[in-house]
Scaffold this motif. Structure first.
Motif, PDB file in Angstrom:
ATOM      1  N   PHE A 199       0.893  -1.627  -0.531  1.00 12.78           N
ATOM      2  CA  PHE A 199      -0.472  -0.667   0.191  1.00 12.78           C
ATOM      3  C   PHE A 199       0.809   1.498   0.463  1.00 12.78           C
ATOM      4  CE2 PHE A 199      -1.917   3.485   2.599  1.00 12.78           C
ATOM      5  CZ  PHE A 199      -4.037   2.660   1.890  1.00 12.78           C
ATOM      6  N   SER A 200       0.707   2.316  -0.462  1.00 10.25           N
ATOM      7  CA  SER A 200       1.651   3.270  -1.160  1.00 10.25           C
ATOM      8  C   SER A 200       0.967   4.485  -1.379  1.00 10.25           C
ATOM      9  CB  SER A 200       2.887   3.200  -2.091  1.00 10.25           C
ATOM     10  OG  SER A 200       3.330   4.259  -1.607  1.00 10.25           O
ATOM     11  N   ASN A 201      -0.061   4.986  -0.428  1.00 10.73           N
ATOM     12  CA  ASN A 201      -0.633   6.148  -0.659  1.00 10.73           C
ATOM     13  C   ASN A 201       0.160   7.597  -0.301  1.00 10.73           C
ATOM     14  OD1 ASN A 201      -4.187   6.762  -0.778  1.00 10.73           O
ATOM     15  ND2 ASN A 201      -3.297   8.054   1.126  1.00 10.73           N
ATOM     16  N   GLY A 202       0.243   8.979  -1.634  1.00 14.74           N
ATOM     17  CA  GLY A 202       0.129   9.704  -1.496  1.00 14.74           C
ATOM     18  C   GLY A 202       2.109   9.710  -1.380  1.00 14.74           C
ATOM     19  N   VAL A 203       2.566   9.174  -1.592  1.00 14.47           N
ATOM     20  CA  VAL A 203       4.329   9.078  -1.497  1.00 14.47           C
ATOM     21  C   VAL A 203       5.293   9.171  -2.447  1.00 14.47           C
ATOM     22  CG1 VAL A 203       5.765   7.479   0.044  1.00 14.47           C
ATOM     23  CG2 VAL A 203       3.361   7.409   0.612  1.00 14.47           C
ATOM     24  N   LEU A 204       4.537   8.094  -3.646  1.00 13.96           N
ATOM     25  CA  LEU A 204       5.975   8.070  -4.752  1.00 13.96           C
ATOM     26  C   LEU A 204       6.177   9.610  -5.763  1.00 13.96           C
ATOM     27  CD1 LEU A 204       5.733   4.482  -5.785  1.00 13.96           C
ATOM     28  CD2 LEU A 204       5.985   5.623  -4.442  1.00 13.96           C
ATOM     29  N   LEU A 229      -2.381   2.438  -4.617  1.00 15.04           N
ATOM     30  CA  LEU A 229      -1.250   2.950  -5.761  1.00 15.04           C
ATOM     31  C   LEU A 229      -2.140   4.045  -5.261  1.00 15.04           C
ATOM     32  CD1 LEU A 229       1.634   3.586  -5.828  1.00 15.04           C
ATOM     33  CD2 LEU A 229       0.716   3.293  -8.072  1.00 15.04           C
ATOM     34  N   TYR A 230      -1.973   5.000  -4.693  1.00 19.07           N
ATOM     35  CA  TYR A 230      -2.043   6.611  -4.660  1.00 19.07           C
ATOM     36  C   TYR A 230      -1.132   8.158  -5.438  1.00 19.07           C
ATOM     37  CZ  TYR A 230      -3.439  11.395  -4.189  1.00 19.07           C
ATOM     38  OH  TYR A 230      -4.398  12.238  -4.176  1.00 19.07           O
ATOM     39  N   LEU A 231      -1.728   8.119  -5.951  1.00 21.83           N
ATOM     40  CA  LEU A 231      -0.372   9.118  -6.457  1.00 21.83           C
ATOM     41  C   LEU A 231      -1.644  10.381  -7.467  1.00 21.83           C
ATOM     42  CD1 LEU A 231       1.064   7.066  -9.117  1.00 21.83           C
ATOM     43  CD2 LEU A 231       2.210   8.003  -7.288  1.00 21.83           C
TER      44      LEU A 231
END
Ligand SMILES: C[S@@+](CC[C@H](N)C(=O)[O-])C[C@H]1O[C@@H](n2cnc3c(N)ncnc32)[C@H](O)[C@@H]1O
Length: 343
Positions: A199-204, A229-231
């Motif tokens: 889970f990666s939310n608003g990071v990359l 994934l949230y971008l």
């Protein structure tokens, strides 16, 4: 229409070159008030006129509070120490300065509700997963929400040691069920295939190398594993044009100054967080859906799909409910993807 707005910002910006810190600060605050007004009311046909009038009113507005909050013209008294750090740690510090004001249980409860709304509307279920990674967990609000949503063990990592300590304090689960570690998402300290959910939310979009981040998520995920994934999306929209304008005029206005000023002006903590986040995080990329699709394919997430629904205030949900909305407002919407690694 877009060119008209950009020309307007350009001309306004040059007249702000020599202005005092407070006037720049108020301009940014005022422009975001304008955006908030647009969200709450329907988008008016004469919005460009409204914006011009708002900006013209700044003189009066500024004199109202100038005597309550004086500052040296160049902001030098307010230099934030983080300027010396490498960019990823600076990003971590910007966020920790925001997270630390959100230590109430009710805030974590709200996050769980947001997550559940997004999952339900997109027909997603995480209850079967055994081991999840929250990459770029900040204060751990989603790490804990994912645990409460049914993932057996959650691990949260963040670049900021302060955020990791903060998240650890907020954790009421035993360490074999939820654990936080300091690490970069660009170099995860885990063996290949360690997790069945990432889970990666608003990071990359805040890192120096999004593709490296995606490759790392893919590496630590088991074949057949899934993820979230949230971008940032909404590329080339009114919102981001205003954000970029504010970032330019606030380049010499310290984050702490803006946070204190908005507090004095009576803005609630959530709004201060939201604005300081967009104005001060060093790297702030946004993407079109086709760009994300391409990156996901290149980094091994071959079967991923874009999610079209969101929680009540997510751009995607607003577009879903008003398909004819002017594309300059929300563009393609946000970029939430359900990730899938092939077996
Ligand atoms: C917008 S916040 C999102 C936090 C959390 N995912 C959430 O949605 O509440 C971005 C987070 O990413 C972290 N971050 C930025 N760059 C990172 C990196 N290279 N490695 C790990 N964490 C990073 C920041 O410290 C910050 O906590």
């Amino acid at each position: 229409m877009r060119n008209l707005v950009l020309d307007y910002f350009q001309s306004t910006q040059s007249s702000y070159k020599n202005c005092k810190v407070l006037r720049k600060a108020l301009t940014a605050i005022y422009l975001f008030d304008f955006l908030d007004r647009l969200k709450n009311e329907s988008f008016p046909d004469d919005w460009f006129e409204i914006m011009k009038n708002d900006m013209a009113g700044l003189d009066n507005f500024s004199s109202l509070i100038e005597n309550r909050f004086d500052i040296a013209g160049d902001g030098s008294d307010w230099d934030d120490n983080e300027q010396e750090l490498p960019v990823d740690l600076r990003t971590g510090a910007v966020y920790f300065n925001l997270w630390k004001n959100f230590n109430k249980e009710e805030y974590y409860q709200q996050t769980l509700q947001l997550l559940e709304q997004r999952f339900t509307r997109n027909q997603l279920d995480v209850t079967g997963f055994k081991s999840g990674l929250d990459a770029g967990c900040g204060g751990g609000r989603y790490t804990l929400a994912l645990k409460k949503s049914g993932i057996h063990k959650m691990t949260g990592v963040d670049i900021s040691p302060d955020s990791v300590s903060f998240a650890t304090k907020m954790n009421h689960f035993p360490e074999d069920e939820v654990i936080f570690k300091q690490a970069s998402v660009l170099e995860l300290p885990f063996a290949d295939k360690s997790f069945d959910f990432v889970f990666s939310n608003g990071v990359l979009h805040h890192t120096t190398d999004i593709n490296q981040g995606l490759r790392e998520l893919n590496r630590v995920l088991q074949p057949g594993g899934q993820g979230w994934l949230y971008l940032y999306g909404g590329k080339e929209t009114l919102f981001w044009d205003i954000v970029d304008f504010c970032r330019a005029i606030l380049s010499d206005v310290p984050q702490s100054y803006m946070q204190i000023l908005m507090k004095i002006m009576g803005y609630p903590p959530g709004r201060i967080f939201h604005r300081a986040d967009f104005w001060y995080v060093p790297i702030n990329e946004r993407y079109f859906a086709a760009e994300v699709d391409e990156m996901l394919k290149d980094t091994g997430f071959t079967d991923s799909r874009r999610l079209t629904r969101g929680s009540d205030h997510d751009w995607d949900e607003i577009i879903y409910s008003n398909p004819s909305i002017d594309p300059y407002i929300y563009g393609e919407g946000e970029m939430r993807f359900w990730l899938q690694k092939a077996l």
